[in-house]
Design an enzyme around this catalytic site. Sequence first.
Site, mmCIF file in Angstrom:
data_model
loop_
_atom_site.group_PDB
_atom_site.id
_atom_site.type_symbol
_atom_site.label_atom_id
_atom_site.label_comp_id
_atom_site.label_asym_id
_atom_site.label_seq_id
_atom_site.Cartn_x
_atom_site.Cartn_y
_atom_site.Cartn_z
ATOM 1 N N HIS A 10 0.869 -1.190 0.000
ATOM 2 C CA HIS A 10 0.000 0.000 0.000
ATOM 3 C C HIS A 10 0.906 1.239 0.000
ATOM 4 C CE1 HIS A 10 -3.517 2.394 0.501
ATOM 5 N NE2 HIS A 10 -3.708 2.293 1.801
ATOM 6 N N ASP A 50 2.308 5.707 -6.630
ATOM 7 C CA ASP A 50 3.599 5.650 -5.936
ATOM 8 C C ASP A 50 4.790 5.581 -6.887
ATOM 9 O OD1 ASP A 50 2.334 5.667 -3.410
ATOM 10 O OD2 ASP A 50 1.827 3.561 -3.686
HETATM 11 N N1 HAX Z 1 5.150 -6.701 -9.711
HETATM 12 C C1 HAX Z 1 5.174 -8.058 -9.715
HETATM 13 N N2 HAX Z 1 4.101 -8.849 -9.523
HETATM 14 C C2 HAX Z 1 2.929 -8.219 -9.379
HETATM 15 C C3 HAX Z 1 2.802 -6.820 -9.416
HETATM 16 C C4 HAX Z 1 3.989 -6.054 -9.564
HETATM 17 N N3 HAX Z 1 3.975 -4.730 -9.554
HETATM 18 N N4 HAX Z 1 1.504 -6.506 -9.239
HETATM 19 C C5 HAX Z 1 0.827 -7.652 -9.097
HETATM 20 N N5 HAX Z 1 1.699 -8.702 -9.174
HETATM 21 C C6 HAX Z 1 1.405 -10.109 -8.960
HETATM 22 C C7 HAX Z 1 0.840 -10.307 -7.566
HETATM 23 O O1 HAX Z 1 1.878 -10.358 -6.580
HETATM 24 C C8 HAX Z 1 0.075 -11.588 -7.715
HETATM 25 O O2 HAX Z 1 1.030 -12.642 -7.662
HETATM 26 P P1 HAX Z 1 0.629 -14.078 -6.984
HETATM 27 O O3 HAX Z 1 -0.450 -14.631 -7.846
HETATM 28 O O4 HAX Z 1 1.913 -14.841 -7.027
HETATM 29 O O5 HAX Z 1 0.166 -13.772 -5.591
HETATM 30 C C9 HAX Z 1 -0.459 -11.494 -9.135
HETATM 31 O O6 HAX Z 1 0.375 -10.527 -9.819
HETATM 32 C C10 HAX Z 1 -1.894 -11.020 -9.216
HETATM 33 O O7 HAX Z 1 -2.018 -9.814 -8.506
HETATM 34 P P2 HAX Z 1 -3.106 -8.730 -8.938
HETATM 35 O O8 HAX Z 1 -4.452 -9.371 -8.801
HETATM 36 O O9 HAX Z 1 -2.759 -8.109 -10.219
HETATM 37 O O10 HAX Z 1 -2.885 -7.599 -7.832
HETATM 38 P P3 HAX Z 1 -3.505 -7.503 -6.366
HETATM 39 O O11 HAX Z 1 -4.834 -6.880 -6.453
HETATM 40 O O12 HAX Z 1 -3.399 -8.802 -5.656
HETATM 41 O O13 HAX Z 1 -2.455 -6.519 -5.664
HETATM 42 C C11 HAX Z 1 -1.010 -4.663 -5.611
HETATM 43 C C12 HAX Z 1 -2.379 -5.175 -6.033
HETATM 44 C C13 HAX Z 1 -1.000 -3.155 -5.742
HETATM 45 C C14 HAX Z 1 -0.749 -5.033 -4.157
HETATM 46 C C15 HAX Z 1 0.047 -5.282 -6.531
HETATM 47 O O14 HAX Z 1 -0.152 -4.857 -7.861
HETATM 48 C C16 HAX Z 1 1.464 -4.949 -6.091
HETATM 49 O O15 HAX Z 1 2.022 -5.667 -5.259
HETATM 50 N N6 HAX Z 1 2.096 -3.863 -6.659
HETATM 51 C C17 HAX Z 1 3.393 -3.405 -6.229
HETATM 52 C C18 HAX Z 1 3.283 -2.656 -4.912
HETATM 53 C C19 HAX Z 1 2.584 -1.323 -5.113
HETATM 54 O O16 HAX Z 1 2.882 -0.557 -6.006
HETATM 55 N N7 HAX Z 1 1.639 -1.019 -4.212
HETATM 56 C C20 HAX Z 1 0.934 0.281 -4.220
HETATM 57 C C21 HAX Z 1 -0.459 0.194 -4.819
HETATM 58 C C22 HAX Z 1 -1.183 1.512 -4.819
HETATM 59 C C23 HAX Z 1 -1.430 1.957 -3.429
HETATM 60 O O17 HAX Z 1 -2.142 1.369 -2.651
HETATM 61 N N8 HAX Z 1 -0.761 2.995 -3.056
HETATM 62 O O18 HAX Z 1 -0.735 3.340 -1.785
#
Ligand code: HAX
Length: 435
Positions: free
Chosen positions: A271, A372
């Site tokens: 997050h 971010d």
């Molecule tokens: N890099 C690598 N893998 C990623 C990814 C990324 N940036 N984004 C998603 N994935 C992966 C997930 O880890 C997940 O892997 P598993 O199946 O092995 O668990 C898979 O892709 C499916 O995930 P998703 O359904 O696309 O994404 P979620 O809804 O589960 O999660 C997240 C959303 C934002 C947590 C995720 O995209 C992520 O971890 N991004 C990187 C961290 C980040 O930028 N967070 C900030 C988000 C915005 C926010 O809240 N700001 O405050």
Amino acid sequence: MTILKNRLAELVPTWRNDISTLNKQHGDVSLGNTTISQAIGGMRGMKALICDTSYLDPEEGIRFRGYTIPETRARLPKPNESGEAWPTGLWYLLLTGDIPTREAVVELENEFRARADMPKYVFDVIRALPTSTHPMTQFSIGIAALQNTSEFAKAYNAGLHKQDYWVTTLEDSMNLLARLPRLAAYIYRRSYKQDVHIEADPKLDWGANFAHMMGVKDPAYGDLMRLYLILHSDHESGNVSAHTSHLVSSALSDVYYAVAAGINGLAGPLHGLANQECLKWIMELMEHFDGVPTKEQVADYTWETLNAGRVIPGYGHAVLRQTDPRYKAQRDYALKFMANDPVVQTVSNVFEVVPDILLKHGKAKNPWPNVDAHSGALQQFYGVTEVDFYTVLFGVSRAMGITAQLIWDRAVGMSLERPKSVTVAMLKDAAGIAS
Ligand code: HAX
């Protein structure tokens, strides 16, 4: 403690197998109003919250009370016409749905100014912590320490009528928001600037004063701060920080308890902490290739990160399926004021390379950048290079959205939040597989 740990180590593979099988093979099985995959997968897409302050469309991004980011920036009153709007005006908009008049924002600015003094004991609480304590921990503790001043808690103990809950919640929200820049700047100066502090300047607005108390001299940073505070404020109510605050507040915990809890959620790397992680990743990338990396070098580094089982910070989103308009607003700002900055150029190269790689990688549902991915590049340009502090900046802003939501919750008498859980055996029953 080996017996317990060994027993858990025996059980964990079976638990993981159960959850993975249920999710992959029986995810669509209904549990009533939800499915097995929603129960396992963090309740994605489940419509079970109400939020009027903002709405997040997966393709379009956020609208604050119906206004897109460009509309919001254009319509809210500004301290000077060429610059960014007053964030306090956004708080008024989030609370009421009205674009405030200049007079209303000036009144709110004066209100915040009058409430900004921090009780000394809060600084003493912060000072009791080692200076190495993460700024988000200090921030959360500082907010929780202010709970002692809650008007809602005082009034509730004196027998407050339900209909009036929102009035003292508004009071607590204004007192908290007014003080947050002071608290955050104090943590910044104590952690990184030899514990030398800067008093507020009564001539400055809430946002510019924050920049001033942090000690950034460039007046342009005050403008960036106002933009930053607007962009990070609200993202409807299902995100971890807003939802956590809503949940805690639903037990009639006051604004201080609720916001401190939300800030703890914001401190997670999936997050808000992603803003710290993102600039760290960019700086490591630049150090690795000794300057602005080529697109090929970015591609190699991205694959290396993914192959190491790590995420690319700043990319992906639980709801969005396009480039985050908050990213676009920051990118436009960077291209206008600092296009030749090497970090900004690296962020641009990453933007051109990472989405394709995430698509090839085949996991992330959204390969595009989120808020971010760009914020750290703007901060470092003005000399705020201490990445551990970045999520505190986010927290000051997010507190606006959270408090606006909490006041609405109290105004309409939202219920105690209490969803129902089921056991894995019940999921297996629903899926028709043997326990
Ligand atoms: N890099 C690598 N893998 C990623 C990814 C990324 N940036 N984004 C998603 N994935 C992966 C997930 O880890 C997940 O892997 P598993 O199946 O092995 O668990 C898979 O892709 C499916 O995930 P998703 O359904 O696309 O994404 P979620 O809804 O589960 O999660 C997240 C959303 C934002 C947590 C995720 O995209 C992520 O971890 N991004 C990187 C961290 C980040 O930028 N967070 C900030 C988000 C915005 C926010 O809240 N700001 O405050």
